[in-house]
Design a protein around this motif. Sequence first.
Motif, PDB file in Angstrom:
ATOM      1  N   THR A  37     -20.930 -10.764  25.704  1.00 54.30           N
ATOM      2  CA  THR A  37     -21.903 -11.344  26.638  1.00 54.30           C
ATOM      3  C   THR A  37     -23.289 -11.426  25.998  1.00 54.30           C
ATOM      4  O   THR A  37     -24.044 -12.373  26.236  1.00 54.30           O
ATOM      5  CB  THR A  37     -21.964 -10.506  27.930  1.00 54.30           C
ATOM      6  OG1 THR A  37     -20.672 -10.492  28.531  1.00 54.30           O
ATOM      7  CG2 THR A  37     -22.966 -11.088  28.925  1.00 54.30           C
ATOM      8  N   GLY A  45     -23.858 -12.007  22.999  1.00 52.55           N
ATOM      9  CA  GLY A  45     -23.804 -12.900  21.842  1.00 52.55           C
ATOM     10  C   GLY A  45     -23.299 -12.243  20.580  1.00 52.55           C
ATOM     11  O   GLY A  45     -23.463 -12.804  19.492  1.00 52.55           O
ATOM     12  N   ALA A  76     -26.780 -10.779  29.399  1.00 49.97           N
ATOM     13  CA  ALA A  76     -26.521 -12.194  29.657  1.00 49.97           C
ATOM     14  C   ALA A  76     -27.679 -13.062  29.168  1.00 49.97           C
ATOM     15  O   ALA A  76     -27.456 -14.150  28.610  1.00 49.97           O
ATOM     16  CB  ALA A  76     -26.286 -12.409  31.153  1.00 49.97           C
ATOM     17  N   ALA A  77     -28.903 -12.583  29.356  1.00 50.34           N
ATOM     18  CA  ALA A  77     -30.075 -13.357  28.933  1.00 50.34           C
ATOM     19  C   ALA A  77     -30.109 -13.517  27.413  1.00 50.34           C
ATOM     20  O   ALA A  77     -30.385 -14.607  26.896  1.00 50.34           O
ATOM     21  CB  ALA A  77     -31.348 -12.669  29.417  1.00 50.34           C
ATOM     22  N   SER A  86     -27.408 -15.900  26.287  1.00 51.12           N
ATOM     23  CA  SER A  86     -27.685 -17.276  26.694  1.00 51.12           C
ATOM     24  C   SER A  86     -28.726 -17.930  25.802  1.00 51.12           C
ATOM     25  O   SER A  86     -28.537 -19.060  25.326  1.00 51.12           O
ATOM     26  CB  SER A  86     -28.147 -17.308  28.152  1.00 51.12           C
ATOM     27  OG  SER A  86     -28.428 -18.617  28.557  1.00 51.12           O
ATOM     28  N   ASN A  87     -29.839 -17.225  25.577  1.00 50.57           N
ATOM     29  CA  ASN A  87     -30.895 -17.766  24.716  1.00 50.57           C
ATOM     30  C   ASN A  87     -31.755 -16.599  24.223  1.00 50.57           C
ATOM     31  O   ASN A  87     -32.592 -16.083  24.963  1.00 50.57           O
ATOM     32  CB  ASN A  87     -31.756 -18.779  25.470  1.00 50.57           C
ATOM     33  CG  ASN A  87     -32.645 -19.566  24.532  1.00 50.57           C
ATOM     34  OD1 ASN A  87     -33.258 -19.019  23.627  1.00 50.57           O
ATOM     35  ND2 ASN A  87     -32.706 -20.873  24.740  1.00 50.57           N
ATOM     36  N   LYS A 107     -19.336 -17.587  23.335  1.00 52.05           N
ATOM     37  CA  LYS A 107     -20.653 -17.792  22.720  1.00 52.05           C
ATOM     38  C   LYS A 107     -21.726 -16.926  23.357  1.00 52.05           C
ATOM     39  O   LYS A 107     -22.880 -16.928  22.911  1.00 52.05           O
ATOM     40  CB  LYS A 107     -21.055 -19.258  22.835  1.00 52.05           C
ATOM     41  CG  LYS A 107     -21.219 -19.744  24.277  1.00 52.05           C
ATOM     42  CD  LYS A 107     -21.581 -21.209  24.317  1.00 52.05           C
ATOM     43  CE  LYS A 107     -21.763 -21.679  25.768  1.00 52.05           C
ATOM     44  NZ  LYS A 107     -22.103 -23.100  25.836  1.00 52.05           N
ATOM     45  N   GLY A 150     -23.798 -15.111  26.963  1.00 54.08           N
ATOM     46  CA  GLY A 150     -24.577 -15.643  28.073  1.00 54.08           C
ATOM     47  C   GLY A 150     -23.970 -15.417  29.434  1.00 54.08           C
ATOM     48  O   GLY A 150     -24.658 -15.537  30.447  1.00 54.08           O
ATOM     49  N   PHE A 151     -22.697 -15.135  29.473  1.00 49.29           N
ATOM     50  CA  PHE A 151     -22.048 -14.854  30.757  1.00 49.29           C
ATOM     51  C   PHE A 151     -20.832 -13.972  30.539  1.00 49.29           C
ATOM     52  O   PHE A 151     -20.033 -14.223  29.630  1.00 49.29           O
ATOM     53  CB  PHE A 151     -21.597 -16.164  31.436  1.00 49.29           C
ATOM     54  CG  PHE A 151     -20.886 -15.941  32.741  1.00 49.29           C
ATOM     55  CD1 PHE A 151     -21.596 -15.665  33.894  1.00 49.29           C
ATOM     56  CD2 PHE A 151     -19.504 -15.978  32.799  1.00 49.29           C
ATOM     57  CE1 PHE A 151     -20.947 -15.438  35.095  1.00 49.29           C
ATOM     58  CE2 PHE A 151     -18.831 -15.761  33.998  1.00 49.29           C
ATOM     59  CZ  PHE A 151     -19.567 -15.492  35.143  1.00 49.29           C
ATOM     60  N   ARG A 183     -19.504 -20.213  35.376  1.00 51.96           N
ATOM     61  CA  ARG A 183     -20.576 -19.649  36.195  1.00 51.96           C
ATOM     62  C   ARG A 183     -20.312 -19.804  37.681  1.00 51.96           C
ATOM     63  O   ARG A 183     -19.576 -20.605  38.088  1.00 51.96           O
ATOM     64  CB  ARG A 183     -21.905 -20.314  35.820  1.00 51.96           C
ATOM     65  CG  ARG A 183     -22.220 -20.065  34.349  1.00 51.96           C
ATOM     66  CD  ARG A 183     -23.469 -20.776  33.941  1.00 51.96           C
ATOM     67  NE  ARG A 183     -23.654 -20.701  32.508  1.00 51.96           N
ATOM     68  CZ  ARG A 183     -24.231 -19.714  31.869  1.00 51.96           C
ATOM     69  NH1 ARG A 183     -24.706 -18.685  32.536  1.00 51.96           N
ATOM     70  NH2 ARG A 183     -24.371 -19.699  30.572  1.00 51.96           N
TER      71      ARG A 183
END
Length: 329
Positions: free
Chosen positions: A65, A67, A204-205, A208-209, A273, A275-276, A329
């Motif tokens: 999650t 990354g 998750a943040a 995600s990025n 990848k 982010g979730f 999501r």
Amino acid sequence: MARSAPTRRPKVNLAVIAPIVALIALILIGMALNPNFLSYANITNVLARSAFIGIIAIGMTFVITAGGLDLSVGSMAAFVAGLMILSMNVLVQSMGPGLPVIMAGIAIALATGLAAGFINGILITRAGIEAFILTLGTMGIYRSLVTWLADGGTLSLGFEMRELYRPVYYGGIMGISWPIIVFAVLAILGEIVMRHTAFGRHCAAIGSNEKVARYSSVAVLRVRLMTYVLLGVLVGIAVVMYVPRLGSASATTGLLWELEAIAAVIIGGTLLKGGFGRVWGTVVGVLILSLIGNLLNLTDFVSPYLNGAIQGVVIILAVVLQRNPGAAR
């Protein structure tokens, strides 16, 4: 005559329902092919065997999650088990067989798992080594270390200690063995942490990025390091549950556990990848993989040697589902 506003149909989220549908389908197929599929003995056997991978997969959910990736968990488990058994065999000579030796062995397993996870995490976050390359290297290191500790053979727990330690795997409460209980408790805690704590949201943040997370004052390196430490500790817990089952460790212990753990996470809907992530989905993924193997063993429909091939097809299908934008999501 005024036209009524068009009603929106609820969007079916395939990534959410697909693992559940697959699990239900496997159960129905199992019931149709073998009347003993839902027997108490078979179900508890499947769940107990799933617990080791499941406990590790919970930690892997946080790593992915955020990354990251860890290919070393299977070898790490073998090394932790070997060191634990070796330490207990040494301690029993001075302390005698008993609970203190078991407690010392458990402490050594947890500490070793924590240290191994910390080494992975610190090298990835501080030295900037790619997670895939770093954990591929430590995978080989841990596997070689346990082979060296066992001198190319098998490390076995002494007979007296094995008898004392057996209830940790074969014992339980109300007919439910300890590995199943520990797996269930950790899964519930993992889901709570992922959904309702700052740590879970930060994972998750970051996945995600990473740049946006850094600008949002998220301690990216520390959170990512913590995911690897958490995974290492969970590997230690899985080993504590695993060692009393066979009472031994060798170079083949934990072989391909990393692939099964990663597969369970992906099948459960966590994005590869990052982010979730969702821990309950990982639990469903673990059960799907275990039931596939169990079905092949109970029936003659497909050779059990094709277990890996079928699991591979399931993984590919799960990844194809993830390619649907926003599906998870």
